[in-house]
Write a protein that holds these residues in place. Structure first.
Motif, PDB file in Angstrom:
ATOM      1  N   UNK A   1      -0.848  -6.157   1.242  1.00 20.10           N
ATOM      2  CA  UNK A   1      -2.043  -6.588   0.522  1.00 20.10           C
ATOM      3  C   UNK A   1      -2.825  -5.370   0.052  1.00 20.10           C
ATOM      4  N   UNK A   2      -3.264  -5.362  -1.196  1.00 16.72           N
ATOM      5  CA  UNK A   2      -4.034  -4.240  -1.716  1.00 16.72           C
ATOM      6  C   UNK A   2      -5.412  -4.206  -1.052  1.00 16.72           C
ATOM      7  N   UNK A   3      -5.941  -3.014  -0.778  1.00 22.18           N
ATOM      8  CA  UNK A   3      -7.213  -2.907  -0.049  1.00 22.18           C
ATOM      9  C   UNK A   3      -8.411  -3.321  -0.896  1.00 22.18           C
ATOM     10  N   UNK A   4      -9.417  -3.773  -0.214  1.00 19.54           N
ATOM     11  CA  UNK A   4     -10.721  -4.037  -0.835  1.00 19.54           C
ATOM     12  C   UNK A   4     -11.787  -3.719   0.206  1.00 19.54           C
ATOM     13  N   UNK A   5     -12.959  -4.276   0.086  1.00 17.55           N
ATOM     14  CA  UNK A   5     -14.072  -3.862   0.956  1.00 17.55           C
ATOM     15  C   UNK A   5     -14.090  -4.569   2.303  1.00 17.55           C
ATOM     16  N   UNK A   6     -13.150  -5.465   2.552  1.00 14.21           N
ATOM     17  CA  UNK A   6     -13.191  -6.249   3.794  1.00 14.21           C
ATOM     18  C   UNK A   6     -13.067  -5.362   5.031  1.00 14.21           C
ATOM     19  N   UNK A 115      -5.625  -4.515  14.263  1.00 12.93           N
ATOM     20  CA  UNK A 115      -4.294  -4.132  13.779  1.00 12.93           C
ATOM     21  C   UNK A 115      -4.212  -4.183  12.249  1.00 12.93           C
ATOM     22  N   UNK A 116      -4.866  -5.164  11.633  1.00  8.87           N
ATOM     23  CA  UNK A 116      -4.805  -5.283  10.172  1.00  8.87           C
ATOM     24  C   UNK A 116      -5.450  -4.081   9.491  1.00  8.87           C
ATOM     25  N   UNK A 117      -6.537  -3.575  10.071  1.00  8.74           N
ATOM     26  CA  UNK A 117      -7.205  -2.410   9.472  1.00  8.74           C
ATOM     27  C   UNK A 117      -6.343  -1.180   9.600  1.00  8.74           C
ATOM     28  N   UNK A 118      -5.653  -1.043  10.719  1.00  5.15           N
ATOM     29  CA  UNK A 118      -4.783   0.112  10.918  1.00  5.15           C
ATOM     30  C   UNK A 118      -3.611   0.083   9.935  1.00  5.15           C
ATOM     31  N   UNK A 119      -3.147  -1.135   9.637  1.00  6.02           N
ATOM     32  CA  UNK A 119      -2.001  -1.268   8.742  1.00  6.02           C
ATOM     33  C   UNK A 119      -2.336  -0.852   7.312  1.00  6.02           C
ATOM     34  N   UNK A 120      -3.603  -0.974   6.926  1.00  6.29           N
ATOM     35  CA  UNK A 120      -3.970  -0.641   5.547  1.00  6.29           C
ATOM     36  C   UNK A 120      -4.599   0.742   5.443  1.00  6.29           C
ATOM     37  N   UNK A 121      -4.785   1.418   6.609  1.00  5.99           N
ATOM     38  CA  UNK A 121      -5.453   2.726   6.581  1.00  5.99           C
ATOM     39  C   UNK A 121      -4.542   3.776   5.936  1.00  5.99           C
TER      40      UNK A 121
ATOM     41  N   UNK B  14     -13.907 -11.481   4.532  1.00  6.48           N
ATOM     42  CA  UNK B  14     -12.512 -11.332   4.959  1.00  6.48           C
ATOM     43  C   UNK B  14     -11.637 -12.493   4.504  1.00  6.48           C
ATOM     44  N   UNK B  15     -12.251 -13.598   4.122  1.00  7.50           N
ATOM     45  CA  UNK B  15     -11.479 -14.763   3.695  1.00  7.50           C
ATOM     46  C   UNK B  15     -11.067 -14.683   2.232  1.00  7.50           C
ATOM     47  N   UNK B  16     -11.576 -13.703   1.519  1.00  9.55           N
ATOM     48  CA  UNK B  16     -11.326 -13.611   0.080  1.00  9.55           C
ATOM     49  C   UNK B  16      -9.848 -13.311  -0.229  1.00  9.55           C
ATOM     50  N   UNK B  17      -9.425 -13.688  -1.420  1.00  9.74           N
ATOM     51  CA  UNK B  17      -8.114 -13.299  -1.921  1.00  9.74           C
ATOM     52  C   UNK B  17      -8.068 -11.765  -1.983  1.00  9.74           C
ATOM     53  N   UNK B  18      -6.882 -11.210  -1.889  1.00  7.69           N
ATOM     54  CA  UNK B  18      -6.745  -9.747  -1.894  1.00  7.69           C
ATOM     55  C   UNK B  18      -7.452  -9.138  -3.093  1.00  7.69           C
ATOM     56  N   UNK B  19      -8.137  -8.051  -2.865  1.00  7.57           N
ATOM     57  CA  UNK B  19      -8.938  -7.319  -3.857  1.00  7.57           C
ATOM     58  C   UNK B  19     -10.210  -8.076  -4.245  1.00  7.57           C
ATOM     59  N   UNK B  20     -10.509  -9.143  -3.517  1.00  8.67           N
ATOM     60  CA  UNK B  20     -11.662  -9.967  -3.879  1.00  8.67           C
ATOM     61  C   UNK B  20     -12.902  -9.735  -3.037  1.00  8.67           C
ATOM     62  N   UNK B  21     -12.774  -9.014  -1.924  1.00  6.86           N
ATOM     63  CA  UNK B  21     -13.934  -8.819  -1.050  1.00  6.86           C
ATOM     64  C   UNK B  21     -14.893  -7.811  -1.669  1.00  6.86           C
TER      65      UNK B  21
END
Lengths: 121, 179
Positions: A1-6, A115-121, B14-21
């Motif tokens: 999954x491409x990163x975003x601000x989550x 774990x999810x954050x580590x995977x995208x770091x 965190x529930x957003x679609x990828x690249x959506x947050x």
């Protein structure tokens, strides 16, 4: 999954900390400052036939997050949560019933990276 | 003051679609207004998260509008409508805060492209925003109607809409809250 601000961090939060009484602890404000998302648990005033389906949806969503390694904590308590999580095979996360915003912030900041954050770091 | 039933992602990006947050977790531009105006917050389930998952593609309404997804949304809508019903019976004012442009949570603008499907590519700038409600919002409308409850006033988060302006978004929410 491409990163975003989550943040990959989610707090299950009892309603009394989402909608605090005057002078109560606002966990949403603390979550905003510390970078956590919130999944609200149904208000205690709802009868079981209303709260039950809402808890089941919380559990189903938590199952999906858990499969992907997101981090969880529980803030406060909610009757029926453990049973709803058991239905989807997810354990009740570590929790806190905070007395102060600082105590909650310290608890959230002290959690290990999910774990999810580590995977995208 | 009353009760605002908000889209799940207003409290959990965190529930957003990828690249959506748009932020780490809490979408403060909406939450802060509700807090300042003294409105109670009730978070609705995210319909897409549990059905199509965290690795879902961005989608328009036609791609999600299957019988199975409708049944899923109908189940969620019944849960939300039951909670709204409790509030209405207690005489509380209720509003619904959705996500404009969303195929599921749009309250006045959803996304539509009847030709979209197959390999997930489409021409840049393809128009997809149309007037209308997302699928879960439609199902909440039906579930409330079954209970004889009128559909609440609505407002929406507008990040996905071209020309998004946070001040306009805030004014729209404040106007909805004031009724």
């Amino acid at each position: 999954m491409k990163p975003d601000a989550r943040s990959f961090r989610i707090a299950l939060v009892a309603d009394e900390f989402v909608n605090p009484p005057p002078g109560g602890l606002d966990a949403v404000a603390v979550a905003a400052r510390t970078g956590w998302g919130v999944m609200q648990l149904p208000a205690d005033e709802y009868p079981p036939e209303v709260a039950g389906p809402l808890l089941a949806e919380v559990a189903e969503q938590m199952e999906e997050f858990s499969r992907h390694g997101y981090g969880f904590v529980l803030v406060g308590e909610r009757a029926g949560l453990a049973e709803a999580l058991a239905q989807v095979g997810v354990a009740v996360p570590d929790g806190i019933s905070p007395q102060t915003p600082a105590q909650l912030a310290e608890f959230l900041d002290g959690r290990p990276a999910p774990r999810a954050a580590q995977a995208t770091a | 003051m009353g009760v605002a039933f908000v889209a799940h992602c207003m409290l959990n990006q965190n529930s957003k679609v990828a690249e959506g947050a748009h932020c780490a977790g809490i979408y403060s531009p909406i939450v802060d207004v509700l807090r300042a105006k003294g409105w109670r917050i009730e978070q609705m389930p995210c319909p897409e998260l549990a059905f199509t998952g965290l690795n879902r593609f961005w989608a328009v309404k036609e791609q999600l509008d299957t019988a199975a997804y409708r049944r899923h949304c109908e189940r969620l809508a019944e849960a939300v409508a039951a909670a709204i019903s409790v509030r209405v019976k207690q005489g509380e004012d209720v509003v619904l805060v959705g996500v404009e442009g969303s195929p599921s949570m749009g309250v006045t603008i959803t996304s539509s492209d009847p030709l979209r499907g197959g390999r997930p590519e489409w021409p840049e700038g393809t128009a997809e925003h149309v007037s209308g409600e997302g699928i879960l919002v439609e199902e909440i409308r039906k579930a409330l109607a079954k209970r004889g409850i009128g559909f609440p006033r609505v407002a929406g988060e507008t990040h996905a809409i071209p020309g998004h302006d946070e001040a306009v978004q805030r004014a729209g929410l404040e106007s909805t809250l004031e009724g």
